[in-house]
Design a protein around this motif. Sequence first.
Motif, mmCIF file in Angstrom:
data_model
loop_
_atom_site.group_PDB
_atom_site.id
_atom_site.type_symbol
_atom_site.label_atom_id
_atom_site.label_comp_id
_atom_site.label_asym_id
_atom_site.label_seq_id
_atom_site.Cartn_x
_atom_site.Cartn_y
_atom_site.Cartn_z
ATOM 1 N N ARG A 24 17.998 62.566 76.479
ATOM 2 C CA ARG A 24 16.542 62.635 76.403
ATOM 3 C C ARG A 24 15.985 61.223 76.534
ATOM 4 N N GLU A 25 14.829 61.096 77.150
ATOM 5 C CA GLU A 25 14.247 59.782 77.395
ATOM 6 C C GLU A 25 13.981 59.039 76.093
ATOM 7 N N TYR A 26 13.399 59.749 75.131
ATOM 8 C CA TYR A 26 13.206 59.217 73.780
ATOM 9 C C TYR A 26 12.986 60.386 72.828
ATOM 10 N N VAL A 27 13.236 60.126 71.539
ATOM 11 C CA VAL A 27 13.101 61.164 70.513
ATOM 12 C C VAL A 27 12.574 60.522 69.239
ATOM 13 N N LEU A 28 11.705 61.239 68.529
ATOM 14 C CA LEU A 28 11.244 60.784 67.223
ATOM 15 C C LEU A 28 11.126 61.984 66.295
ATOM 16 N N ILE A 64 4.033 54.901 70.917
ATOM 17 C CA ILE A 64 4.846 53.687 70.918
ATOM 18 C C ILE A 64 6.084 53.850 71.795
ATOM 19 N N LEU A 65 6.800 54.954 71.617
ATOM 20 C CA LEU A 65 8.039 55.165 72.373
ATOM 21 C C LEU A 65 7.765 55.413 73.854
ATOM 22 N N TYR A 310 9.822 64.701 71.617
ATOM 23 C CA TYR A 310 10.764 64.056 72.529
ATOM 24 C C TYR A 310 10.340 64.324 73.967
ATOM 25 N N LYS A 311 10.852 63.486 74.856
ATOM 26 C CA LYS A 311 10.593 63.660 76.276
ATOM 27 C C LYS A 311 11.905 63.751 77.024
ATOM 28 N N ASP A 312 11.995 64.730 77.906
ATOM 29 C CA ASP A 312 13.163 64.870 78.764
ATOM 30 C C ASP A 312 12.695 65.204 80.174
ATOM 31 N N LYS A 313 13.589 65.648 81.028
ATOM 32 C CA LYS A 313 13.245 65.918 82.422
ATOM 33 C C LYS A 313 12.216 67.030 82.578
#
Length: 324
Positions: A24-28, A64-65, A310-313
Amino acid sequence: MLYNKGFLFLLFLWVSLLSTAQEREYVLLIHGGAGSMTALEGEPKKEVIYYSALDSALTIGNEILSSGKDAIEAVVAVVTYLENNPLFNAGVGATCTTEGTFELDASIMDGRDLSAGAVASVKHIKNPIMAALAVKEKSPHVLMVGTGAEDFARDHQIEMVSDNIYFATPKTLKWIEELKAKSKKNGTVGCVALDKKGNLAAGTSTGGTANKLKGRIGDTPLIGAGTYADNNSCAVSCTGHGEYFIRHVVAYNLSARLKYLNEDIEKAAHHIIHEELSPHAGMGGLIAIDKKGNFTLPFNSPGMFRGFVYKDKDGLHRAVGIHP
């Protein structure tokens, strides 16, 4: 078909990198404490207020992410917001000791280099997570307590409050007046993040358990018990019955299960929360992300304030919740 040794080495290297690639590109992830949630029974409007606060915290972290900034920055910003929100047991809104005073704890850890900072039993630091960050970045120490931590915070221009009663809310004042703090709880707060660079970070902040004895310290400021982050495994923030989380070294326990048993993060966390701990001896939960972006938010209590973004494809994903 014949392959030379150089080609085989490059093929092996490519497969190895692929198997550890960030999925995943980023996760929080965030939590706002775990417990009985009896105060919310039959109170849908109150639940909406909590959902809104959790969603606001996710928005702060996501901004921020998504801009490419570091996980540690996102964690500090989110925990600071939660400390400033009187709904939660951290910063303003903290629960009180048997003497009617407020003693706060916080910790932060950076998975890049295992650097960490924490403060405990502080009474005049507005945002303990900021003091914990200063300990990590501006001292050779990991944990500072009491007046020493406060003096350090002042020396490093951390915002202070002159009166300990700043942390009270009408609700906590009522607890003090009625001497019913023993049966009342808010919720410890925490955040873990994985940034675009593959770095992990974790932070936790609390006012401690309700009706605690003066000087009592739980798992929150103890690296390895309530907070842990390592780029080689995972980032963890815990909430619950601190004495049991200390005894089971829960945050590091989870990291170790990933590193040494090669367990997936969900299985490892489930084992710790539901088998090593129990609602009768260690009620609570945790939030955790591994180095690939897989995450879990288990708890063994009736509820836990929690959320993820989170961001993914496939785009951006986010959710908040309280109950299973």
